[in-house]
Design an enzyme around this catalytic site. Structure first.
Site, PDB file in Angstrom:
ATOM      1  N   THR A 182       8.124  67.067  64.174  1.00  0.00           N
ATOM      2  CA  THR A 182       8.553  65.813  64.798  1.00  0.00           C
ATOM      3  C   THR A 182       9.513  65.123  63.825  1.00  0.00           C
ATOM      4  OG1 THR A 182       6.734  64.597  63.827  1.00  0.00           O
ATOM      5  CG2 THR A 182       6.376  65.480  66.039  1.00  0.00           C
ATOM      6  N   ARG A 218      16.629  71.355  54.330  1.00  0.00           N
ATOM      7  CA  ARG A 218      17.445  70.229  54.757  1.00  0.00           C
ATOM      8  C   ARG A 218      16.622  69.336  55.667  1.00  0.00           C
ATOM      9  NH1 ARG A 218      21.308  69.324  51.633  1.00  0.00           N
ATOM     10  NH2 ARG A 218      22.258  68.003  53.206  1.00  0.00           N
ATOM     11  N   GLU A 255       0.056  81.392  53.259  1.00  0.00           N
ATOM     12  CA  GLU A 255       1.159  81.117  54.198  1.00  0.00           C
ATOM     13  C   GLU A 255       1.543  82.383  54.952  1.00  0.00           C
ATOM     14  OE1 GLU A 255       4.577  79.299  52.351  1.00  0.00           O
ATOM     15  OE2 GLU A 255       3.380  77.758  51.393  1.00  0.00           O
ATOM     16  N   ASN A 305       7.064  74.256  61.399  1.00  0.00           N
ATOM     17  CA  ASN A 305       7.359  74.242  59.966  1.00  0.00           C
ATOM     18  C   ASN A 305       6.095  74.655  59.245  1.00  0.00           C
ATOM     19  OD1 ASN A 305       8.797  73.722  57.543  1.00  0.00           O
ATOM     20  ND2 ASN A 305       7.780  71.738  57.356  1.00  0.00           N
ATOM     21  N   HIS A 326       4.156  74.030  55.486  1.00  0.00           N
ATOM     22  CA  HIS A 326       4.221  73.142  54.323  1.00  0.00           C
ATOM     23  C   HIS A 326       3.071  73.510  53.372  1.00  0.00           C
ATOM     24  CE1 HIS A 326       5.275  69.602  52.047  1.00  0.00           C
ATOM     25  NE2 HIS A 326       3.996  69.286  51.998  1.00  0.00           N
ATOM     26  N   GLY A 375      12.689  83.526  51.540  1.00  0.00           N
ATOM     27  CA  GLY A 375      12.371  84.094  52.853  1.00  0.00           C
ATOM     28  C   GLY A 375      11.149  84.987  52.875  1.00  0.00           C
ATOM     29  N   LEU A 389       9.244  63.448  58.330  1.00  0.00           N
ATOM     30  CA  LEU A 389       9.328  64.552  57.377  1.00  0.00           C
ATOM     31  C   LEU A 389       7.929  65.085  57.054  1.00  0.00           C
ATOM     32  CD1 LEU A 389      11.146  66.244  55.451  1.00  0.00           C
ATOM     33  CD2 LEU A 389      10.639  64.549  53.704  1.00  0.00           C
TER      34      LEU A 389
HETATM   35  C1  GRF Z   1       7.029  77.826  51.236  1.00  0.00           C
HETATM   36  O1  GRF Z   1       6.244  77.455  50.146  1.00  0.00           O
HETATM   37  C2  GRF Z   1       6.859  76.856  52.369  1.00  0.00           C
HETATM   38  O2  GRF Z   1       5.602  76.284  52.413  1.00  0.00           O
HETATM   39  C3  GRF Z   1       7.907  75.832  52.076  1.00  0.00           C
HETATM   40  O3  GRF Z   1       8.978  76.553  51.544  1.00  0.00           O
HETATM   41  C4  GRF Z   1       8.500  77.733  50.931  1.00  0.00           C
HETATM   42  C5  GRF Z   1       9.276  78.883  51.488  1.00  0.00           C
HETATM   43  O4  GRF Z   1       9.014  80.073  50.831  1.00  0.00           O
HETATM   44  N1  GRF Z   1       8.220  75.095  53.267  1.00  0.00           N
HETATM   45  P1  GRF Z   1       9.718  81.419  51.296  1.00  0.00           P
HETATM   46  O5  GRF Z   1      11.224  81.186  51.275  1.00  0.00           O
HETATM   47  O6  GRF Z   1       9.227  81.731  52.682  1.00  0.00           O
HETATM   48  O7  GRF Z   1       9.305  82.443  50.289  1.00  0.00           O
END
Ligand code: GRF
Length: 217
Positions: free
Chosen positions: A143, A93, A176, A109, A111, A14, A146
């Protein structure tokens, strides 16, 4: 403009959830996290939610005999909070088409790759093995495909000759933590939207297919 209500879905650490909690606390995002949902009772992100005083929902996929019934239970629990936005932040999931359609245009999302490259897992390793000069992360509207869906924001990162999977992963992760709060900020300010035809608009202008390119200063 009314403050937006957000539900964040997690399965693990998280840290992206934390970045959004912090961006709300600092006033960057005009929204509030109404609840955090985890499919794992021991997800560290639940402790982050608890610390921030955010209600937790735990729904284990193991208690359901199909994806459909699990997703239906999630929809019921999520919709009790009447969210404007659903944020998938490391939710591990695969979602059913019904779930995705239900939240069309209001689910993000993140990624760890420059989509459409490297959908799925092990993205850092794959970018290194391919000898790419750049890697990064992408926020996209969700969408049925995946790790597919119209791209909203992307942060490209230069791959260094000295990079390992770990060092690359670390830089992508910190990118991120910048672009996810920014995407949520723009959505909550009604600046970032998904059109009926599936294009992403920022301030009323259609973005290029790769989304808004975030460059580190
Ligand atoms: C991240 O690397 C994100 O890109 C992927 O899952 C990871 C989540 O990391 N979808 P965190 O739980 O927010 O630290």
């Amino acid at each position: 403009m009314a403050e937006k209500s957000i539900v964040v879905l997690i399965s693990g650490s998280g840290s992206n959830l934390q970045a959004i909690i912090d961006a709300i606390a600092s006033g960057q995002i005009n929204g509030r996290i109404a609840a955090v949902l985890s499919n794992k009772a021991d997800a560290y992100g639940l402790i982050r939610a608890r610390t921030a005083g955010i209600p937790e929902i735990i729904i284990s996929h193991k208690d359901y005999d199909s994806r459909e019934s699990f997703d239906a239970a999630m929809i019921k629990a999520i919709d009790a909070y009447q969210p404007d936005l659903i944020v998938l932040a490391g939710f591990m999931r695969i979602l059913t088409a019904d779930f995705v359609r239900h939240y069309r245009g209001r689910m993000f999302n993140i990624h760890p790759s420059l989509l459409p490259k490297y959908k799925g897992l092990h993205t850092h390793q794959r970018a290194l093995e391919a000898g790419d000069s750049q890697h990064g992360c992408t926020v996209h509207f969700v969408t049925e495909e995946l790790d597919g869906g119209p791209l909203a924001l992307q942060a490209p990162i230069d791959i260094l000759a000295t990079d390992t999977i770990e060092s690359l992963q670390q830089r992508v992760h910190s990118a991120e933590h910048k672009i996810y709060p920014l995407a949520v900020e723009w959505f909550c300010a009604e600046r970032l939207t998904l059109s009926v035809s599936g294009s992403v608009q920022l301030d009323g202008t259609t973005l290029a297919p790769e989304g808004y390119q975030f460059t580190q200063e």
